[in-house]
Design an enzyme around this catalytic site. Structure first.
Site, mmCIF file in Angstrom:
data_model
loop_
_atom_site.group_PDB
_atom_site.id
_atom_site.type_symbol
_atom_site.label_atom_id
_atom_site.label_comp_id
_atom_site.label_asym_id
_atom_site.label_seq_id
_atom_site.Cartn_x
_atom_site.Cartn_y
_atom_site.Cartn_z
ATOM 1 N N GLU A 165 0.808 -1.221 0.000
ATOM 2 C CA GLU A 165 0.000 0.000 0.000
ATOM 3 C C GLU A 165 0.842 1.273 0.000
ATOM 4 O O GLU A 165 0.782 2.064 0.948
ATOM 5 C CB GLU A 165 -0.924 0.029 1.217
ATOM 6 C CG GLU A 165 -1.869 -1.151 1.321
ATOM 7 C CD GLU A 165 -2.874 -1.001 2.467
ATOM 8 O OE1 GLU A 165 -2.693 -0.106 3.303
ATOM 9 O OE2 GLU A 165 -3.831 -1.783 2.512
ATOM 10 N N GLU A 363 -5.055 -8.682 1.141
ATOM 11 C CA GLU A 363 -5.604 -8.351 2.456
ATOM 12 C C GLU A 363 -7.085 -8.063 2.305
ATOM 13 O O GLU A 363 -7.509 -7.398 1.359
ATOM 14 C CB GLU A 363 -4.988 -7.079 3.055
ATOM 15 C CG GLU A 363 -3.687 -7.255 3.732
ATOM 16 C CD GLU A 363 -3.164 -5.947 4.347
ATOM 17 O OE1 GLU A 363 -3.958 -5.174 4.914
ATOM 18 O OE2 GLU A 363 -1.958 -5.718 4.227
HETATM 19 C C1 BG6 Z 1 -3.907 -2.446 5.903
HETATM 20 C C2 BG6 Z 1 -2.446 -2.451 6.295
HETATM 21 O O1 BG6 Z 1 -4.204 -1.325 5.180
HETATM 22 O O2 BG6 Z 1 -4.834 -2.419 6.940
HETATM 23 C C3 BG6 Z 1 -2.164 -3.109 7.634
HETATM 24 O O3 BG6 Z 1 -1.665 -3.050 5.288
HETATM 25 C C4 BG6 Z 1 -3.208 -2.701 8.646
HETATM 26 O O4 BG6 Z 1 -0.875 -2.770 8.036
HETATM 27 C C5 BG6 Z 1 -4.572 -3.136 8.132
HETATM 28 O O5 BG6 Z 1 -2.954 -3.190 9.922
HETATM 29 C C6 BG6 Z 1 -5.718 -2.861 9.057
HETATM 30 O O6 BG6 Z 1 -5.796 -1.508 9.377
HETATM 31 P P1 BG6 Z 1 -5.664 -0.967 10.855
HETATM 32 O O7 BG6 Z 1 -5.374 0.466 10.726
HETATM 33 O O8 BG6 Z 1 -6.983 -1.246 11.501
HETATM 34 O O9 BG6 Z 1 -4.547 -1.729 11.477
#
Ligand code: BG6
Length: 461
Positions: A165, A363
């Site tokens: 990202e 993801e």
């Molecule tokens: C993704 C990232 O965008 O979202 C992760 O690659 C991140 O690093 C995940 O942990 C979830 O988002 P957050 O801010 O709730 O941890």
């Protein structure tokens, strides 16, 4: 109705080094921006839990690999910590080499294919002090780091990623204050994005020139952009947002060049980054073999108020305004919209406009607070909401695959709950619960459900 996934579909989960390893300054690792920022401003982090308190994979990786295999996962993505492998940017840390080699080998021994990413928001502090991605020299440093990783682990790792990202460190660090260095300046943000993509291309170039085995890609968070209406002004806002949020990274990564409309937009607003001769050739050499797509939520936009915008633009909100869709379904814990159809729209866009490049969902997931509320008497979190979330996204994925999308896998964020930057452990995402007191990994209901889906390689609807 039951529908099959393609054969050899990748089933797995993802995390990153800075969110999972722990061992903050052990065995030669130096500081990243997160380590230093926490020391400066611990109050910015949820419950003042910082990067030292991550989920201990540095010591538990072998056990985790076994748990993954028991759950039928066949792949797993994590990242290398740049400042663990090269604490000063130049000298290889042999202890880091031993650790990562054993980690990746243990995964393979368990039938879990490692997908290894090089940069997941964790800029080494020594480089941040020289300007981080704002400084042109970051490109060379990154290429050196990438080459070191390929040399040290290329015999084990076949699937590489350069960045996770890359828009996030731009948006959060240079158009907001959720990442260090908390600068708010559009022009600097554009420069950082540009250097990032050149660094990506330099790493791909090194990989290809040395004829490494395997393939190399990039992970992009492709949030599909939807306009408030079909009106021309709303559609214009959608086009602008798509240029800034999607095409600015997707085009150089897949097509090897920036879209003309983006260049014109930046030029008209005095936002063009400083460039050097040879940059276009370098970008062209950075075309990826495959893509990781992170998808959590869509972007919804509407027209800007033309009388109120700045010219030259001061921020992306001069090109489109956020739109709050009244019918949206929300994950209230994280404040993110849930819209599974978005994954279908991305899939079709990649098929029709990006050469049907191979990609996987790198993801997707649902962060929920206070999950202990849902524990049964045996301590198993009954996360039916997560099962529903995954099922809905898989359903849309299958629909796209049926229509020819080149999607070859699904990774959940994450395997064991991990540390989430400023949110620390506020929202949990894992198939396994991480016990903060004991470090124990405890399966959630979703892990059993998913294990069966993987074994059957099919989904019932
Ligand atoms: C993704 C990232 O965008 O979202 C992760 O690659 C991140 O690093 C995940 O942990 C979830 O988002 P957050 O801010 O709730 O941890």
């Amino acid at each position: 109705m039951t529908r099959k996934f393609p054969e050899n579909f990748l089933w797995g989960a993802a995390t990153s080094a800075p969110q999972s390893e722990g061992a903050q300054y052990e065995d030669g690792k130096t500081a990243s921006t997160w380590d230093v920022w926490f020391e400066k401003e611990p109050e910015r982090f949820y419950n003042e839990v910082g990067p030292k308190d991550t989920s201990l994979t540095y010591e538990k990786y072998a056990k985790d690999a076994k748990l993954m295999s028991e759950m039928n996962l066949n792949s797993f993505r994590t990242s290398i910590s740049w400042n663990r492998l090269l604490p000063d940017g130049k000298t290889v840390n042999e202890k880091a080499v031993l650790y990562y080699r054993d980690y990746f080998l243990k995964l393979k021994e368990q039938g879990v294919e490692p997908i290894v990413n090089l940069f997941h928001f964790d800029m080494p502090w020594w480089l941040m002090e020289k300007g981080g991605w704002e400084s042109r020299e970051s490109i060379e440093h990154f290429a050196y780091y990438a080459n070191t990783a390929f040399e040290q682990f290329g015999d084990i790792v076949q699937h590489w990623m350069t960045f996770n990202e890359p828009i996030v460190h731009v948006q959060c660090g240079y158009l907001g204050n959720d990442h260090w260095p908390q600068v708010n300046n559009f022009k600097q943000a554009v420069q950082v994005a540009y250097h990032t993509m050149l660094a990506h291309a330099a790493a791909v170039k090194v990989f290809k020139e040395k004829q490494r085995k395997g393939r190399i890609g990039i992970i992009l968070n492709l949030s599909p952009v939807y306009a408030r209406s079909d009106k021309e002004e709303d559609q214009e806002a959608r086009g602008n947002s798509e240029l800034l949020h999607i095409k600015s990274f997707l085009d150089p990564a897949v097509l090897g060049k920036y879209p003309e409309e983006l260049v014109t937009m930046l030029k008209d607003n005095d936002l063009l980054p400083a460039a050097e001769s040879g940059d276009s050739e370098l970008l062209a050499a950075g075309k990826v073999d495959y893509l990781g797509v992170n998808y959590y939520q869509p972007l919804r936009v509407q027209a800007v108020n033309k009388e109120k915008v700045h010219h030259p633009a001061k921020s992306p909100s001069d090109f489109s305004r956020a739109y709050d869709w009244p019918e949206k379904r929300m994950n209230l814990y994280r404040g993110w919209e849930i819209y599974p159809e978005g994954i279908y729209d991305i899939a079709i866009m990649l098929k029709d406009e990006y050469e049907n490049i191979p990609w996987y969902i790198s993801e997707n997931g649902m962060g929920v607070s206070d999950e202990e509320r849902f524990m049964d008497e045996e301590g198993i979190v009954q996360d039916d909401y997560r099962i529903e979330f995954i099922r809905d996204h898989l359903d849309q994925t299958l629909k796209a695959i049926d229509e020819g999308a080149n999607c070859f896998g699904y990774h959940l964020w994450t395997f064991v709950d991990c540390w989430s930057w400023l949110n620390a452990y506020k929202n949990r995402y894992g198939y396994y619960r991480y016990d903060l007191e004991t470090g124990k990994r405890i399966p959630k209901k979703s892990s059993f459900w998913m294990s069966e889906i993987i074994q059957r390689n099919e989904l019932d609807r």
